[in-house]
Design a protein around this motif. Structure first.
Motif, PDB file in Angstrom:
ATOM      1  N   MET A  29      32.828   8.291 -28.038  1.00  0.00           N
ATOM      2  CA  MET A  29      32.730   7.791 -26.903  1.00  0.00           C
ATOM      3  C   MET A  29      32.177   6.302 -27.106  1.00  0.00           C
ATOM      4  O   MET A  29      32.728   5.249 -26.368  1.00  0.00           O
ATOM      5  CB  MET A  29      31.564   8.495 -25.975  1.00  0.00           C
ATOM      6  CG  MET A  29      32.199   9.586 -25.327  1.00  0.00           C
ATOM      7  SD  MET A  29      30.730  10.619 -24.773  1.00  0.00           S
ATOM      8  CE  MET A  29      30.578   9.458 -23.238  1.00  0.00           C
ATOM      9  N   TYR A  30      31.386   5.913 -27.799  1.00  0.00           N
ATOM     10  CA  TYR A  30      31.047   4.659 -28.288  1.00  0.00           C
ATOM     11  C   TYR A  30      32.017   3.719 -28.922  1.00  0.00           C
ATOM     12  O   TYR A  30      32.477   2.557 -28.631  1.00  0.00           O
ATOM     13  CB  TYR A  30      29.958   4.521 -29.163  1.00  0.00           C
ATOM     14  CG  TYR A  30      29.644   3.428 -30.077  1.00  0.00           C
ATOM     15  CD1 TYR A  30      29.054   2.331 -29.301  1.00  0.00           C
ATOM     16  CD2 TYR A  30      29.976   3.085 -31.125  1.00  0.00           C
ATOM     17  CE1 TYR A  30      28.686   0.938 -29.895  1.00  0.00           C
ATOM     18  CE2 TYR A  30      29.613   1.878 -31.885  1.00  0.00           C
ATOM     19  CZ  TYR A  30      29.033   1.007 -31.302  1.00  0.00           C
ATOM     20  OH  TYR A  30      28.707  -0.266 -31.882  1.00  0.00           O
ATOM     21  N   VAL A  31      32.779   4.335 -29.816  1.00  0.00           N
ATOM     22  CA  VAL A  31      34.010   3.804 -30.529  1.00  0.00           C
ATOM     23  C   VAL A  31      34.847   3.287 -29.302  1.00  0.00           C
ATOM     24  O   VAL A  31      35.561   2.045 -29.361  1.00  0.00           O
ATOM     25  CB  VAL A  31      34.365   4.328 -31.613  1.00  0.00           C
ATOM     26  CG1 VAL A  31      35.641   3.814 -32.212  1.00  0.00           C
ATOM     27  CG2 VAL A  31      33.375   4.496 -32.716  1.00  0.00           C
ATOM     28  N   PHE A  32      35.356   4.083 -28.506  1.00  0.00           N
ATOM     29  CA  PHE A  32      36.623   3.753 -27.897  1.00  0.00           C
ATOM     30  C   PHE A  32      36.140   3.253 -26.364  1.00  0.00           C
ATOM     31  O   PHE A  32      37.180   3.216 -25.658  1.00  0.00           O
ATOM     32  CB  PHE A  32      37.499   5.046 -27.737  1.00  0.00           C
ATOM     33  CG  PHE A  32      37.927   5.534 -28.954  1.00  0.00           C
ATOM     34  CD1 PHE A  32      39.136   4.504 -29.546  1.00  0.00           C
ATOM     35  CD2 PHE A  32      37.488   6.670 -29.556  1.00  0.00           C
ATOM     36  CE1 PHE A  32      39.651   4.959 -30.824  1.00  0.00           C
ATOM     37  CE2 PHE A  32      37.965   6.870 -30.887  1.00  0.00           C
ATOM     38  CZ  PHE A  32      38.940   6.057 -31.487  1.00  0.00           C
ATOM     39  N   HIS A  33      35.080   3.274 -25.933  1.00  0.00           N
ATOM     40  CA  HIS A  33      34.691   3.160 -24.577  1.00  0.00           C
ATOM     41  C   HIS A  33      35.442   1.588 -24.018  1.00  0.00           C
ATOM     42  O   HIS A  33      35.609   1.406 -22.812  1.00  0.00           O
ATOM     43  CB  HIS A  33      33.122   3.380 -24.299  1.00  0.00           C
ATOM     44  CG  HIS A  33      32.366   1.885 -24.709  1.00  0.00           C
ATOM     45  ND1 HIS A  33      31.860   1.684 -26.006  1.00  0.00           N
ATOM     46  CD2 HIS A  33      31.908   1.099 -23.892  1.00  0.00           C
ATOM     47  CE1 HIS A  33      31.363   0.577 -26.062  1.00  0.00           C
ATOM     48  NE2 HIS A  33      31.379   0.287 -24.698  1.00  0.00           N
ATOM     49  N   MET A  63      35.757   5.414 -16.333  1.00  0.00           N
ATOM     50  CA  MET A  63      35.352   4.995 -17.541  1.00  0.00           C
ATOM     51  C   MET A  63      34.683   6.201 -18.329  1.00  0.00           C
ATOM     52  O   MET A  63      35.064   6.194 -19.390  1.00  0.00           O
ATOM     53  CB  MET A  63      34.800   3.566 -17.695  1.00  0.00           C
ATOM     54  CG  MET A  63      34.710   3.305 -18.968  1.00  0.00           C
ATOM     55  SD  MET A  63      34.106   1.449 -19.172  1.00  0.00           S
ATOM     56  CE  MET A  63      32.264   1.910 -19.034  1.00  0.00           C
ATOM     57  N   VAL A  64      33.789   6.671 -17.547  1.00  0.00           N
ATOM     58  CA  VAL A  64      33.011   7.720 -18.253  1.00  0.00           C
ATOM     59  C   VAL A  64      33.720   8.982 -18.571  1.00  0.00           C
ATOM     60  O   VAL A  64      33.737   9.594 -19.606  1.00  0.00           O
ATOM     61  CB  VAL A  64      31.575   8.093 -17.274  1.00  0.00           C
ATOM     62  CG1 VAL A  64      30.981   9.376 -17.841  1.00  0.00           C
ATOM     63  CG2 VAL A  64      30.605   7.021 -17.604  1.00  0.00           C
ATOM     64  N   ALA A  65      34.700   9.164 -17.571  1.00  0.00           N
ATOM     65  CA  ALA A  65      35.448  10.569 -17.702  1.00  0.00           C
ATOM     66  C   ALA A  65      36.672  10.264 -18.968  1.00  0.00           C
ATOM     67  O   ALA A  65      36.952  11.201 -19.905  1.00  0.00           O
ATOM     68  CB  ALA A  65      36.296  10.882 -16.475  1.00  0.00           C
ATOM     69  N   LEU A  66      36.991   9.018 -18.919  1.00  0.00           N
ATOM     70  CA  LEU A  66      38.035   8.796 -20.155  1.00  0.00           C
ATOM     71  C   LEU A  66      37.371   8.638 -21.476  1.00  0.00           C
ATOM     72  O   LEU A  66      37.868   9.163 -22.491  1.00  0.00           O
ATOM     73  CB  LEU A  66      38.597   7.434 -19.977  1.00  0.00           C
ATOM     74  CG  LEU A  66      39.900   7.595 -18.866  1.00  0.00           C
ATOM     75  CD1 LEU A  66      40.313   6.143 -18.212  1.00  0.00           C
ATOM     76  CD2 LEU A  66      40.821   8.301 -19.076  1.00  0.00           C
ATOM     77  N   SER A  67      36.099   7.934 -21.525  1.00  0.00           N
ATOM     78  CA  SER A  67      35.308   7.938 -22.950  1.00  0.00           C
ATOM     79  C   SER A  67      34.878   9.510 -23.270  1.00  0.00           C
ATOM     80  O   SER A  67      35.113   9.837 -24.550  1.00  0.00           O
ATOM     81  CB  SER A  67      34.001   7.170 -22.654  1.00  0.00           C
ATOM     82  OG  SER A  67      34.486   5.857 -22.201  1.00  0.00           O
ATOM     83  N   TYR A  68      34.495  10.360 -22.454  1.00  0.00           N
ATOM     84  CA  TYR A  68      34.216  11.487 -22.696  1.00  0.00           C
ATOM     85  C   TYR A  68      35.249  12.314 -23.270  1.00  0.00           C
ATOM     86  O   TYR A  68      35.343  12.928 -24.187  1.00  0.00           O
ATOM     87  CB  TYR A  68      33.394  12.367 -21.732  1.00  0.00           C
ATOM     88  CG  TYR A  68      33.028  13.883 -21.996  1.00  0.00           C
ATOM     89  CD1 TYR A  68      31.884  13.811 -22.413  1.00  0.00           C
ATOM     90  CD2 TYR A  68      33.841  15.008 -21.621  1.00  0.00           C
ATOM     91  CE1 TYR A  68      31.211  15.339 -22.806  1.00  0.00           C
ATOM     92  CE2 TYR A  68      33.349  16.207 -22.213  1.00  0.00           C
ATOM     93  CZ  TYR A  68      32.364  16.334 -22.599  1.00  0.00           C
ATOM     94  OH  TYR A  68      31.806  17.430 -23.147  1.00  0.00           O
ATOM     95  N   GLY A  69      36.388  12.200 -22.618  1.00  0.00           N
ATOM     96  CA  GLY A  69      37.711  12.963 -22.985  1.00  0.00           C
ATOM     97  C   GLY A  69      38.114  12.170 -24.572  1.00  0.00           C
ATOM     98  O   GLY A  69      38.561  13.277 -25.103  1.00  0.00           O
ATOM     99  N   ILE A  70      38.218  11.252 -24.737  1.00  0.00           N
ATOM    100  CA  ILE A  70      38.742  10.655 -25.947  1.00  0.00           C
ATOM    101  C   ILE A  70      37.588  10.849 -27.073  1.00  0.00           C
ATOM    102  O   ILE A  70      37.854  10.972 -28.101  1.00  0.00           O
ATOM    103  CB  ILE A  70      39.008   9.156 -25.764  1.00  0.00           C
ATOM    104  CG1 ILE A  70      39.683   8.764 -27.281  1.00  0.00           C
ATOM    105  CG2 ILE A  70      37.588   8.065 -25.843  1.00  0.00           C
ATOM    106  CD1 ILE A  70      41.172   9.251 -27.422  1.00  0.00           C
ATOM    107  N   GLY A  71      36.319  10.911 -26.610  1.00  0.00           N
ATOM    108  CA  GLY A  71      35.174  11.341 -27.460  1.00  0.00           C
ATOM    109  C   GLY A  71      35.325  12.877 -28.155  1.00  0.00           C
ATOM    110  O   GLY A  71      35.091  13.102 -28.949  1.00  0.00           O
ATOM    111  N   PHE A  72      35.717  13.891 -27.001  1.00  0.00           N
ATOM    112  CA  PHE A  72      35.948  14.850 -27.317  1.00  0.00           C
ATOM    113  C   PHE A  72      37.305  15.265 -28.252  1.00  0.00           C
ATOM    114  O   PHE A  72      37.282  15.996 -29.235  1.00  0.00           O
ATOM    115  CB  PHE A  72      36.437  15.796 -25.836  1.00  0.00           C
ATOM    116  CG  PHE A  72      36.973  17.397 -26.260  1.00  0.00           C
ATOM    117  CD1 PHE A  72      35.907  18.366 -26.088  1.00  0.00           C
ATOM    118  CD2 PHE A  72      38.274  17.537 -26.275  1.00  0.00           C
ATOM    119  CE1 PHE A  72      36.313  19.620 -26.318  1.00  0.00           C
ATOM    120  CE2 PHE A  72      38.713  18.765 -26.495  1.00  0.00           C
ATOM    121  CZ  PHE A  72      37.718  19.981 -26.502  1.00  0.00           C
TER     122      PHE A  72
END
Length: 83
Positions: A29-33, A63-72
């Protein structure tokens, strides 16, 4: 007793499943947010122009939903191999 109850509530919060999942995926999440912040701001601005101030909330939620998804995805496709 109050202190004891406070500790129980605190420890219950710290072992909650949603909080643990955010911790697990937080590096991705941090890297891609930032990529999603730029995308979300541009898309939400275009789509929600008539709604005024609500667009900031929509942008943050997207942004939170997309960041969580890419973090997953980052965790399960890349990071998990190293842990």
């Amino acid at each position: 007793m109050i202190c004891r109850r406070g500790r129980v509530a605190y420890s219950a919060c710290c072992v909650s499943r949603p909080l643990a999942s955010v911790g697990r995926y937080s590096y991705g999440m941090y890297v891609f947010h930032m990529f999603f912040a730029i995308f979300a701001a541009a898309w939400v601005k275009r789509v929600t122009a008539p709604f005024g101030d609500a667009r900031m909330v929509a942008c943050a939620l997207l942004m939170v939903a997309l960041s969580y998804g890419i973090g997953f995805l980052s965790y399960h496709l890349y990071e998990k191999a190293f842990s």
